[in-house]
Design an enzyme around this catalytic site. Structure first.
Site, short mmCIF file in Angstrom:
data_model
loop_
_atom_site.label_atom_id
_atom_site.label_comp_id
_atom_site.label_asym_id
_atom_site.label_seq_id
_atom_site.Cartn_x
_atom_site.Cartn_y
_atom_site.Cartn_z
N VAL A 59 31.32 29.43 34.49
CA VAL A 59 30.08 29.92 35.12
C VAL A 59 29.25 30.80 34.20
O VAL A 59 28.09 31.08 34.51
CB VAL A 59 30.36 30.69 36.44
CG1 VAL A 59 30.94 29.79 37.50
CG2 VAL A 59 31.24 31.93 36.20
N TYR A 150 34.61 46.02 36.66
CA TYR A 150 34.67 45.20 37.88
C TYR A 150 33.81 45.81 38.98
O TYR A 150 33.00 45.13 39.61
CB TYR A 150 36.14 45.09 38.33
CG TYR A 150 36.35 44.20 39.54
CD1 TYR A 150 36.38 42.81 39.40
CD2 TYR A 150 36.53 44.74 40.80
CE1 TYR A 150 36.58 41.99 40.51
CE2 TYR A 150 36.73 43.93 41.91
CZ TYR A 150 36.75 42.55 41.75
OH TYR A 150 36.95 41.74 42.84
N1 LIG Z 1 41.70 39.11 46.02
C1 LIG Z 1 41.06 40.20 46.37
O1 LIG Z 1 41.66 41.17 46.85
C2 LIG Z 1 39.55 40.28 46.21
C3 LIG Z 1 38.90 41.34 46.82
C4 LIG Z 1 37.52 41.44 46.68
C5 LIG Z 1 36.82 40.49 45.97
N2 LIG Z 1 37.48 39.46 45.39
C6 LIG Z 1 36.68 38.48 44.65
O2 LIG Z 1 36.90 37.20 45.19
C7 LIG Z 1 36.63 36.22 44.19
C8 LIG Z 1 37.81 35.26 44.13
O3 LIG Z 1 38.93 35.99 43.65
P1 LIG Z 1 40.44 35.60 44.04
O4 LIG Z 1 41.07 36.82 44.56
O5 LIG Z 1 40.44 34.37 44.84
O6 LIG Z 1 41.05 35.39 42.58
P2 LIG Z 1 41.59 34.09 41.85
O7 LIG Z 1 41.96 34.55 40.50
O8 LIG Z 1 42.62 33.44 42.70
O9 LIG Z 1 40.31 33.11 41.79
C9 LIG Z 1 39.28 33.28 40.87
C10 LIG Z 1 38.94 31.92 40.30
O10 LIG Z 1 37.82 32.09 39.44
C11 LIG Z 1 38.00 31.25 38.33
N3 LIG Z 1 37.21 31.70 37.19
C12 LIG Z 1 37.37 32.82 36.44
N4 LIG Z 1 36.46 32.86 35.46
C13 LIG Z 1 35.71 31.73 35.59
C14 LIG Z 1 34.63 31.19 34.86
N5 LIG Z 1 34.13 31.81 33.76
N6 LIG Z 1 34.09 30.02 35.27
C15 LIG Z 1 34.61 29.37 36.35
N7 LIG Z 1 35.64 29.82 37.07
C16 LIG Z 1 36.19 30.98 36.68
C17 LIG Z 1 39.50 31.33 38.03
O11 LIG Z 1 39.94 30.25 37.22
C18 LIG Z 1 40.07 31.32 39.44
O12 LIG Z 1 40.37 30.01 39.86
C19 LIG Z 1 36.41 36.97 42.89
O13 LIG Z 1 35.03 37.09 42.65
C20 LIG Z 1 37.01 38.33 43.18
O14 LIG Z 1 36.41 39.34 42.40
C21 LIG Z 1 38.84 39.32 45.48
#
Ligand SMILES: NC(=O)c1ccc[n+]([C@@H]2O[C@H](COP(=O)([O-])OP(=O)(O)OC[C@H]3O[C@@H](n4cnc5c(N)ncnc54)[C@H](O)[C@@H]3O)[C@@H](O)[C@H]2O)c1
Length: 249
Positions: A59, A150
């Protein structure tokens, strides 16, 4: 069992970060509701549900993002929704954080979100319809002493969403963000089952971490016509974390 969200049938939706965690769970909810979903990610997922197609994407690349959107339009003729779930986290405070990590986190979480929105915007404006949902975080709403890049990136996403809602609203395109609380995913593996993770859970009013599908349900609502008069909001899906200050016990 996935709930059925009405009005998503045959909609074409791009989910970045759709191979894991919240993005993958969202893709499952959308596909179960009859949407055609493209999961775009750096990594391939082992268990994409039926109705979902995988495309490799970084992305942070404008060229690759534009190419992906163009090929989706060739194949499907339309894009109704965008979910930006691709994200990374790098622990580090002001002094300990490497500049390269700061730049990398902003590049993926903030610039990546903007580039995805930019790639679909002109098509959505032309059709005078579309819904964009950015995955932000409670860490974009509140300060946190050890995760500077972050938190900054997610705070900026929330503000960018308000600005995009103002820009695209007159063209019929809605833009919202969701701020999840603590959700067990591969991103949180270093917290899960640890004392710090348990203390974090206790700060949620519902006294537990959330499930990816619970975020996916909220995303599906914001993509669907059930939210047709909602734009520019940041919806916490956080078990009440951001609603009250509780001492973790
Ligand atoms: N898990 C939590 O507690 C939480 C809380 C708040 C926000 N979030 C946000 O939710 C979103 C999803 O996170 P998650 O917890 O499912 O984590 P995750 O690591 O399971 O999923 C994130 C995905 O993003 C992909 N990714 C990373 N860099 C990328 C790039 N440059 N291009 C394309 N894909 C890329 C990764 O390969 C992964 O599949 C994120 O934005 C995270 O910041 C997560």
């Amino acid at each position: 069992m996935n709930p059925f969200i009405s009005g998503l049938k045959d909609k074409v939706i791009l989910v970045t970060g759709g191979a894991s965690g919240i993005g993958l769970a969202t893709a499952r909810v959308l596909a179960a509701s009859g949407a055609r979903v493209v999961c775009a990610d750096l990594q391939q997922s082992q268990d994409l549900p039926q109705g979902c197609e995988f495309r490799r994407l970084d992305v942070s690349s404008e060229k690759l993002t534009q190419e992906l959107v163009a090929s989706m339009l060739d194949r499907y003729g339309q894009i109704d929704g965008l979910v930006t779930s691709a994200g990374i986290s790098r622990v580090g405070d002001l002094e300990s954080m490497a500049l390269q990590e700061w730049e990398q986190v902003l590049q993926v979480n903030l610039t990546g979100t903007m580039l995805s929105a930019r790639a679909v915007a002109s098509h959505m404006k032309q059709r005078r319809q579309g819904s964009i949902v950015a995955i932000a975080s409670i860490n974009g709403m509140l300060g946190n002493p050890s995760n500077l890049a972050y938190c900054t990136s997610k705070g900026a996403v929330i503000q960018m969403v308000r600005s995009l809602a103002a820009e695209l609203g007159p063209c019929g395109v809605r833009v919202n963000s969701i701020s999840p609380g603590y959700i067990h995913t591969p991103m949180t593996i270093m917290l899960d089952e640890q004392p710090v993770g348990q203390a974090f859970e206790a700060m949620h009013l519902l006294k537990r971490a959330g499930k990816s599908q619970e975020v996916g349900n909220a995303v599906a609502f914001l993509l669907s016509d059930m939210s047709s008069f909602i734009t520019g909001v940041n919806l916490p899906v956080d078990g009440g974390f951001s609603a009250a200050k509780v001492i973790a016990i």
